[in-house]
Every structure is written in C-alpha cells, then in structure tokens.
Design a protein around this motif. Structure first.
Motif, PDB file in Angstrom:
ATOM      1  N   SER A 116       0.845  -1.198   0.000  1.00 46.32           N
ATOM      2  CA  SER A 116       0.000   0.000   0.000  1.00 46.32           C
ATOM      3  C   SER A 116       0.877   1.243   0.000  1.00 46.32           C
ATOM      4  O   SER A 116       2.004   1.232   0.512  1.00 46.32           O
ATOM      5  N   THR A 117       0.362   2.297  -0.595  1.00 43.28           N
ATOM      6  CA  THR A 117       1.061   3.581  -0.611  1.00 43.28           C
ATOM      7  C   THR A 117       0.139   4.660  -0.084  1.00 43.28           C
ATOM      8  O   THR A 117      -1.034   4.742  -0.479  1.00 43.28           O
ATOM      9  N   LEU A 118       0.658   5.464   0.822  1.00 39.03           N
ATOM     10  CA  LEU A 118      -0.060   6.647   1.312  1.00 39.03           C
ATOM     11  C   LEU A 118       0.616   7.860   0.683  1.00 39.03           C
ATOM     12  O   LEU A 118       1.822   8.051   0.833  1.00 39.03           O
ATOM     13  N   LYS A 119      -0.157   8.637  -0.048  1.00 37.10           N
ATOM     14  CA  LYS A 119       0.391   9.810  -0.722  1.00 37.10           C
ATOM     15  C   LYS A 119      -0.176  11.079  -0.096  1.00 37.10           C
ATOM     16  O   LYS A 119      -1.383  11.152   0.176  1.00 37.10           O
ATOM     17  N   ILE A 120       0.693  12.019   0.140  1.00 35.92           N
ATOM     18  CA  ILE A 120       0.269  13.317   0.650  1.00 35.92           C
ATOM     19  C   ILE A 120       0.711  14.368  -0.348  1.00 35.92           C
ATOM     20  O   ILE A 120       1.905  14.493  -0.641  1.00 35.92           O
ATOM     21  N   GLN A 121      -0.245  15.111  -0.854  1.00 34.45           N
ATOM     22  CA  GLN A 121       0.075  16.150  -1.841  1.00 34.45           C
ATOM     23  C   GLN A 121       0.199  17.496  -1.139  1.00 34.45           C
ATOM     24  O   GLN A 121      -0.457  17.752  -0.118  1.00 34.45           O
ATOM     25  N   ARG A 122       1.067  18.321  -1.686  1.00 32.77           N
ATOM     26  CA  ARG A 122       1.225  19.707  -1.192  1.00 32.77           C
ATOM     27  C   ARG A 122       1.340  19.721   0.327  1.00 32.77           C
ATOM     28  O   ARG A 122       0.527  20.314   1.037  1.00 32.77           O
ATOM     29  N   THR A 123       2.359  19.043   0.838  1.00 35.50           N
ATOM     30  CA  THR A 123       2.500  18.866   2.279  1.00 35.50           C
ATOM     31  C   THR A 123       2.508  20.198   3.019  1.00 35.50           C
ATOM     32  O   THR A 123       3.009  21.216   2.527  1.00 35.50           O
ATOM     33  N   GLN A 124       1.922  20.152   4.220  1.00 33.27           N
ATOM     34  CA  GLN A 124       1.866  21.306   5.119  1.00 33.27           C
ATOM     35  C   GLN A 124       2.574  20.937   6.418  1.00 33.27           C
ATOM     36  O   GLN A 124       2.759  19.751   6.726  1.00 33.27           O
ATOM     37  N   GLN A 125       2.924  21.949   7.204  1.00 31.53           N
ATOM     38  CA  GLN A 125       3.636  21.681   8.460  1.00 31.53           C
ATOM     39  C   GLN A 125       2.834  20.782   9.390  1.00 31.53           C
ATOM     40  O   GLN A 125       3.402  19.937  10.088  1.00 31.53           O
ATOM     41  N   GLU A 126       1.510  20.936   9.384  1.00 29.70           N
ATOM     42  CA  GLU A 126       0.679  20.124  10.281  1.00 29.70           C
ATOM     43  C   GLU A 126       0.646  18.648   9.881  1.00 29.70           C
ATOM     44  O   GLU A 126       0.114  17.811  10.620  1.00 29.70           O
ATOM     45  N   ASP A 127       1.200  18.319   8.709  1.00 33.25           N
ATOM     46  CA  ASP A 127       1.275  16.916   8.298  1.00 33.25           C
ATOM     47  C   ASP A 127       2.446  16.205   8.972  1.00 33.25           C
ATOM     48  O   ASP A 127       2.558  14.972   8.891  1.00 33.25           O
ATOM     49  N   SER A 128       3.325  16.943   9.633  1.00 35.08           N
ATOM     50  CA  SER A 128       4.477  16.340  10.307  1.00 35.08           C
ATOM     51  C   SER A 128       3.979  15.398  11.394  1.00 35.08           C
ATOM     52  O   SER A 128       3.225  15.793  12.298  1.00 35.08           O
ATOM     53  N   ALA A 129       4.370  14.129  11.303  1.00 39.31           N
ATOM     54  CA  ALA A 129       3.897  13.091  12.222  1.00 39.31           C
ATOM     55  C   ALA A 129       4.606  11.791  11.857  1.00 39.31           C
ATOM     56  O   ALA A 129       5.341  11.720  10.865  1.00 39.31           O
ATOM     57  N   VAL A 130       4.357  10.765  12.666  1.00 38.10           N
ATOM     58  CA  VAL A 130       4.768   9.417  12.296  1.00 38.10           C
ATOM     59  C   VAL A 130       3.563   8.733  11.665  1.00 38.10           C
ATOM     60  O   VAL A 130       2.459   8.753  12.229  1.00 38.10           O
ATOM     61  N   TYR A 131       3.770   8.143  10.507  1.00 34.01           N
ATOM     62  CA  TYR A 131       2.702   7.436   9.807  1.00 34.01           C
ATOM     63  C   TYR A 131       2.935   5.940   9.978  1.00 34.01           C
ATOM     64  O   TYR A 131       3.961   5.409   9.569  1.00 34.01           O
ATOM     65  N   LEU A 132       1.971   5.298  10.614  1.00 30.70           N
ATOM     66  CA  LEU A 132       2.074   3.880  10.943  1.00 30.70           C
ATOM     67  C   LEU A 132       1.163   3.061  10.042  1.00 30.70           C
ATOM     68  O   LEU A 132       0.010   3.431   9.798  1.00 30.70           O
ATOM     69  N   CYS A 133       1.700   1.950   9.574  1.00 27.18           N
ATOM     70  CA  CYS A 133       0.909   0.999   8.807  1.00 27.18           C
ATOM     71  C   CYS A 133       0.746  -0.254   9.667  1.00 27.18           C
ATOM     72  O   CYS A 133       1.661  -0.635  10.412  1.00 27.18           O
ATOM     73  N   ALA A 134      -0.415  -0.879   9.594  1.00 24.12           N
ATOM     74  CA  ALA A 134      -0.658  -2.107  10.340  1.00 24.12           C
ATOM     75  C   ALA A 134      -1.415  -3.082   9.452  1.00 24.12           C
ATOM     76  O   ALA A 134      -2.194  -2.670   8.585  1.00 24.12           O
ATOM     77  N   SER A 135      -1.175  -4.377   9.673  1.00 21.79           N
ATOM     78  CA  SER A 135      -1.936  -5.370   8.918  1.00 21.79           C
ATOM     79  C   SER A 135      -2.442  -6.448   9.864  1.00 21.79           C
ATOM     80  O   SER A 135      -1.900  -6.635  10.961  1.00 21.79           O
ATOM     81  N   SER A 136      -3.501  -7.115   9.442  1.00 18.60           N
ATOM     82  CA  SER A 136      -4.052  -8.199  10.248  1.00 18.60           C
ATOM     83  C   SER A 136      -4.819  -9.150   9.348  1.00 18.60           C
ATOM     84  O   SER A 136      -5.179  -8.813   8.215  1.00 18.60           O
ATOM     85  N   SER A 137      -5.076 -10.346   9.869  1.00 17.30           N
ATOM     86  CA  SER A 137      -5.914 -11.281   9.138  1.00 17.30           C
ATOM     87  C   SER A 137      -7.375 -10.944   9.433  1.00 17.30           C
ATOM     88  O   SER A 137      -7.668 -10.213  10.375  1.00 17.30           O
ATOM     89  N   LEU A 138      -8.264 -11.491   8.633  1.00 13.29           N
ATOM     90  CA  LEU A 138      -9.689 -11.211   8.826  1.00 13.29           C
ATOM     91  C   LEU A 138     -10.189 -11.772  10.141  1.00 13.29           C
ATOM     92  O   LEU A 138     -11.200 -11.327  10.662  1.00 13.29           O
ATOM     93  N   PHE A 139      -9.483 -12.753  10.681  1.00 15.38           N
ATOM     94  CA  PHE A 139      -9.952 -13.400  11.894  1.00 15.38           C
ATOM     95  C   PHE A 139      -9.526 -12.664  13.150  1.00 15.38           C
ATOM     96  O   PHE A 139     -10.022 -12.926  14.227  1.00 15.38           O
ATOM     97  N   ASP A 140      -8.548 -11.766  13.012  1.00 15.12           N
ATOM     98  CA  ASP A 140      -8.126 -10.996  14.162  1.00 15.12           C
ATOM     99  C   ASP A 140      -9.203  -9.994  14.540  1.00 15.12           C
ATOM    100  O   ASP A 140      -9.953  -9.524  13.687  1.00 15.12           O
ATOM    101  N   ARG A 141      -9.239  -9.649  15.803  1.00 16.63           N
ATOM    102  CA  ARG A 141     -10.273  -8.712  16.253  1.00 16.63           C
ATOM    103  C   ARG A 141      -9.675  -7.384  16.652  1.00 16.63           C
ATOM    104  O   ARG A 141     -10.214  -6.685  17.474  1.00 16.63           O
ATOM    105  N   GLY A 142      -8.561  -7.037  16.045  1.00 12.85           N
ATOM    106  CA  GLY A 142      -7.932  -5.763  16.364  1.00 12.85           C
ATOM    107  C   GLY A 142      -6.477  -5.938  16.713  1.00 12.85           C
ATOM    108  O   GLY A 142      -5.750  -4.962  16.861  1.00 12.85           O
TER     109      GLY A 142
END
Lengths: 114, 114
Positions: free
Chosen positions: A75-101
């Motif tokens: 997966s790709t997360l794209k941010i266009q025309r970045t602003q200062q408030e976009d500064s953060a850590v971007y976390l990706c997570a995955s799970s199986s359908l059977f997981d509950r979180g």
C-alpha cells in the motif's frame, strides 16, 4: 521479512512537496490500516483496506491525502502539497480477517515538513 | 472529542511492584479492547486484549480488567520488570462491522526502576 515493513523510515519534505509512503504488510494479511501519530499522542486512524478495496477512509484529514493498495498487498499513502501540520509518524498495520484488532504494526515513517 | 482517554501521562514504579494503568472510554459501541506497548523508534506491539463480554483476561504477568458500567479498563503488570519500561496505549474497536479499526488513547509512559 516476517513483519510489516515501511519505507522510508524518515522523510523530510519542503512545504508544498508531494510525498509517498510505502507499506509492505505481512504476507497473506487481508486487512491493512494507516494511522497518523502526532508527537506525544496516540495513533489516529486514517484509512482501512480489505484486500484492494478501500472500505473506510473517514480518517483522512483532507483531500490532499490519498491511499491505494492496487493488488491487495503493498500500500502507498500519498500526501500532496504537504503542510507543516502533516508532520507526524505514519504507521501501517496489517491483520488477518480473523483478528479482532490485534494488528501488527510497522516501525512507521517519520515525516517532517519544513 | 477523545473517545478513549488515558489520564495519566506517566507512571514510575519500582522493579517487582505492581504497575496499574488506567483507561476510560465514552463510546458504547466499543466491544473489544486492547493494550499495546511501544518502545522508542518502533511500532506498537500487541500486548493483551479483552472482549466486552468478559471482565478479566490474564496472560502471564499481564491482566486486563474491564468495567463496562463505568466504561473503564485497567492493565495490571505484576511483577514489573525494567524491560516493561515503554509507552502503553489503550485501544478500542467497534468490531468487524467497523473493520476492526482502532481508537487509541494518548498513552502512558511507564518507567520501571531497578
């Protein structure tokens, strides 16, 4: 590797620049999530994919944010025309359908917009 | 509005003693609750969870208690060890209907002193 992999680990962008953040989920995981974590806060939900379908994008803060998962894996997360408030850590997570979180998180991409 | 709150930003405890972390929530639709642990420069890792039909779940040194009427949950770590020093996040999910997306609290930083 066996875990969720994110790249780059760190990204510095000039205000107005476009950025693309990549996530390689655990092989076979159907569900993929993106979260944004501002300094000193907990992660906040951005968007959710089930295979290639984006089922929930209610957390995307503006139309400058766009995510895709065209083949149901990477997966790709794209941010266009970045602003200062976009500064953060971007976390990706995955799970199986059977997981509950009990999702598996990557190390995150720290984005700094200057 | 914050649907999940961790009112103690930090906690310091002596090695061998009990650590108690608290979390409050407001959304009655939450039906599954989780605790994640996060070390610096790493993504959150799943620690323990509890379904809303239970009031206690135990896994080794970690026990989570859920009080639905008070909309409150807590995590007990006993005995605390120096390796437990990390930031702990409480999270909640509305279940599969909402894609198992997580709503996180702001985190509690735990320091276990040897």
């Amino acid at each position: 590797g066996a875990g969720v992999s994110q790249s780059p680990r760190y990204k510095v962008a000039k205000r107005g620049q476009d950025v693309a953040l990549r996530c390689d989920p655990i092989s076979g995981h159907v569900s993929l999530f993106w979260y944004q974590q501002a300094l000193g806060q907990g992660p906040e939900f951005l968007t959710y994919f089930q295979n290639e379908a984006q089922l929930d994008k209610s957390g995307l803060p503006s139309d400058r944010f766009f995510a895709e998962r065209p083949e149901g894996s990477v997966s790709t997360l794209k941010i266009q025309r970045t602003q200062q408030e976009d500064s953060a850590v971007y976390l990706c997570a995955s799970s199986s359908l059977f997981d509950r979180g009990e999702a598996f998180f990557g190390q995150g991409t720290r984005l700094t917009v200057v | 509005d914050q649907q999940v709150k961790q009112n103690s930003p930090s906690l310091s405890v002596q090695e061998g003693r009990i650590s108690i972390l608290n979390c409050d929530y407001t959304n009655s639709m939450f039906d599954y609750f989780l605790w994640y642990k996060k070390y610096p420069a790493e993504g959150p890792t799943f620690l323990i969870s509890i379904s809303s039909i239970k009031d206690k779940n135990e896994d080794g040194r970690f026990t989570v208690f859920l009080n639905k009427s008070a909309k409150h949950l807590s995590l007990h770590i006993v005995p605390s060890q120096p390796g437990d020093s990390a930031v702990y996040f409480c999270a909640a999910s509305e279940g599969k209907a909402a894609g198992n997306k997580l709503t996180f609290g702001g985190g509690t930083r735990v320091l276990v002193k040897p």
